[in-house]
Each structure stands twice: as structure tokens, then as C-alpha cells.
Design a protein around this motif. Structure first.
Motif, PDB file in Angstrom:
ATOM      1  N   ALA A 199       0.825  -1.218   0.000  1.00 50.27           N
ATOM      2  CA  ALA A 199       0.000   0.000   0.000  1.00 50.27           C
ATOM      3  C   ALA A 199       0.852   1.258   0.000  1.00 50.27           C
ATOM      4  O   ALA A 199       0.317   2.364  -0.154  1.00 50.27           O
ATOM      5  N   GLU A 200       2.155   1.107   0.159  1.00 51.61           N
ATOM      6  CA  GLU A 200       3.021   2.285   0.209  1.00 51.61           C
ATOM      7  C   GLU A 200       3.041   2.991  -1.142  1.00 51.61           C
ATOM      8  O   GLU A 200       3.271   2.356  -2.175  1.00 51.61           O
ATOM      9  N   PRO A 201       2.830   4.302  -1.161  1.00 53.24           N
ATOM     10  CA  PRO A 201       2.836   5.026  -2.432  1.00 53.24           C
ATOM     11  C   PRO A 201       4.251   5.234  -2.954  1.00 53.24           C
ATOM     12  O   PRO A 201       5.213   5.283  -2.181  1.00 53.24           O
ATOM     13  N   LYS A 202       4.372   5.346  -4.264  1.00 48.66           N
ATOM     14  CA  LYS A 202       5.662   5.694  -4.868  1.00 48.66           C
ATOM     15  C   LYS A 202       5.807   7.205  -4.816  1.00 48.66           C
ATOM     16  O   LYS A 202       4.963   7.948  -5.313  1.00 48.66           O
ATOM     17  N   THR A 203       6.904   7.684  -4.220  1.00 42.53           N
ATOM     18  CA  THR A 203       7.072   9.122  -4.024  1.00 42.53           C
ATOM     19  C   THR A 203       8.329   9.687  -4.668  1.00 42.53           C
ATOM     20  O   THR A 203       8.419  10.894  -4.880  1.00 42.53           O
ATOM     21  N   VAL A 204       9.316   8.834  -4.971  1.00 43.47           N
ATOM     22  CA  VAL A 204      10.573   9.314  -5.560  1.00 43.47           C
ATOM     23  C   VAL A 204      10.969   8.386  -6.700  1.00 43.47           C
ATOM     24  O   VAL A 204      10.444   7.282  -6.842  1.00 43.47           O
TER      25      VAL A 204
END
Length: 245
Positions: free
Chosen positions: A61-66
Motif C-alpha cells: 500500500a506504500e505510495p511511490k514518491t521518488v
């Protein structure tokens, strides 16, 4: 004792959908070892085999941010092949992205969940790798990474400079593993990481100790229900040491 790169692990919000995309890209088969995990490997492949580095997509569930620090480079055989492949990938759901690459002969795309990858212009070195030319890792010092990974695995070091290091399986088949100098700092847990595996007659604990002596740092996930071990390399990139096979 030694390990070898057998697969990359990619986090995915929807592992099944993203697995379907990458299976279509590579022409590989899809399977699953359980809910939330999608496995990709070439048709008729007998795991593990250095002719291919497989892909495991794991639901997160962790979003992609970089920008990812690990990505795939896809090989092509001609300018026409490169253009046709880029067009087909866009039809499958890939989108062009600007990561500051400037005017380069390769094309940078992102998969449907935003993971960057490159479609390379024809290069003779990659003509026999299969669809994946290289697994590429961003780093601060390719020489440090080459020293660690060439000792951690039995892969052959083919090139090392201040800007690039390149390794390939001891059998001389399959994709390359490349470390490329970038100015970007590592932020958070890598969304894509390497999985290495010892050989069948090796001992997992002994191999873990050997990796620690080479400079790997154990990562405590607070779990006792997993058979593999998690480490970081000298630049903090996570990787998993799987059970011997």
C-alpha cells in the motif's frame, strides 16, 4: 560459497495488474505463489537459471514518491525495433517521463504504477541478453559497489570506472547488473530491490556471515516467520538473501 542474482522484487499497489503489464512487455509467463504476489519468468524457464533474472511483484500500500534507485533497461536490435517497442509499450500503458535525462538516444518510460525503465538504442553488448538488457542501480560510487557485489556474488566484473560498473553472470548469459553514478540521495526503502540466492549445497547462516564480513548490514524486520534474510549493501540499498536452491 557465493550467491547469484536470481530476481528483482518490485512493490506494487496491484501486483496482478502490474504483473500483466510486465508479462506483456517481456513475453513472459505469469504465476503466483500466494495472494498479493505475482511471479514472472520466461516460458519454459527452470528456476533458477542465469539466462534470466525473474521478477516478483509484491502487493504494497506504500505510495511511490521518488524516482526508483533500481530500474530495468530493455534492449533493442535496431532503430526500427526501438521505435516499434516504444510504441507498443505506450499502447500497453507505459508513459514517457522526464527524469532529467536530457537529449539521449534511449527512451525513458514509466509503467502503469510509475516505475521508471529505459528502452535502449541498439547496443552490441546487449544483443544476447534477452529482453532485459540490464538491471541498473543508482549509486554514489560505482567502484565501492563493484567491489562489494563482485565479492558477494560469483558474477564476473566486466567494467568499472568512476561512473559505471558492470557485472554479468559467471555463465556469461542473461542481463547485466550495472551500477551508475547519480547525484540523487537514497530516500526511504527502495521500491525495487535485488534478491540473491546461495547455491543448493551452501549454508544460509554461513553465507549471511560472509556477506556481513564484506560490508552488508542486517535489517531487522521484526519478523520470525520468513526464511530469508534482509540486508543493505554499502550504500544502503536493501536486498534479500534467499534460501539456498
Amino acid at each position: 560459497m557465493a550467491t547469484r542474482l536470481v530476481q528483482i522484487n518490485m512493490k506494487a499497489r496491484n501486483d496482478s495488474a502490474l504483473g500483466g503489464f510486465w508479462a506483456a512487455v517481456l513475453g513472459w509467463e505469469v504465476s503466483s505463489e500466494g495472494p498479493g504476489v505475482t511471479n514472472l519468468e520466461p516460458e519454459g524457464f527452470v528456476y533458477p537459471d542465469p539466462v534470466a533474472v525473474c521478477i516478483d511483484l509484491v502487493m504494497s500500500a506504500e505510495p511511490k514518491t521518488v524516482k526508483n534507485r533500481v530500474h530495468l533497461d530493455l534492449g533493442t536490435t535496431s532503430a526500427a525495433h526501438q521505435a516499434a517497442l516504444v510504441a507498443r509499450l505506450k499502447e500497453l500503458g507505459a508513459t514517457p517521463v522526464d527524469i532529467g535525462q536530457g537529449d539521449v538516444p534511449w527512451t525513458v518510460l514509466a509503467d502503469p504504477e510509475g516505475n521508471e525503465f529505459c528502452v535502449l538504442e541498439p547496443r552490441p553488448i546487449y544483443l544476447d541478453t534477452g529482453p532485459i538488457a540490464a538491471v541498473v542501480v543508482d549509486c554514489g560510487d560505482p567502484r565501492v559497489m563493484a567491489r562489494f557485489w563482485s565479492e558477494a556474488m560469483d558474477w564476473t566484473l566486466h567494467e568499472v570506472t568512476d561512473d559505471t560498473a558492470r557485472l554479468r553472470s559467471a555463465a556469461g548469459v542473461g542481463p547485466y547488473l550495472e551500477f551508475v553514478r547519480t547525484p540523487d540521495a537514497k530516500v526511504g526503502w527502495n521500491r525495487v530491490h535485488l534478491d540473491v540466492r546461495p547455491y543448493p549445497d551452501d549454508n544460509l547462516e554461513a553465507e549471511a556471515a560472509r556477506l556481513r564480513a564484506l560490508g552488508a548490514t542486517p535489517v531487522d524486520l521484526g519478523r520470525s516467520d520468513i526464511p530469508w534474510k534482509v540486508f543493505t549493501d554499502p550504500e544502503g540499498n536493501e536486498f534479500c538473501l534467499l534460501t539456498p536452491a
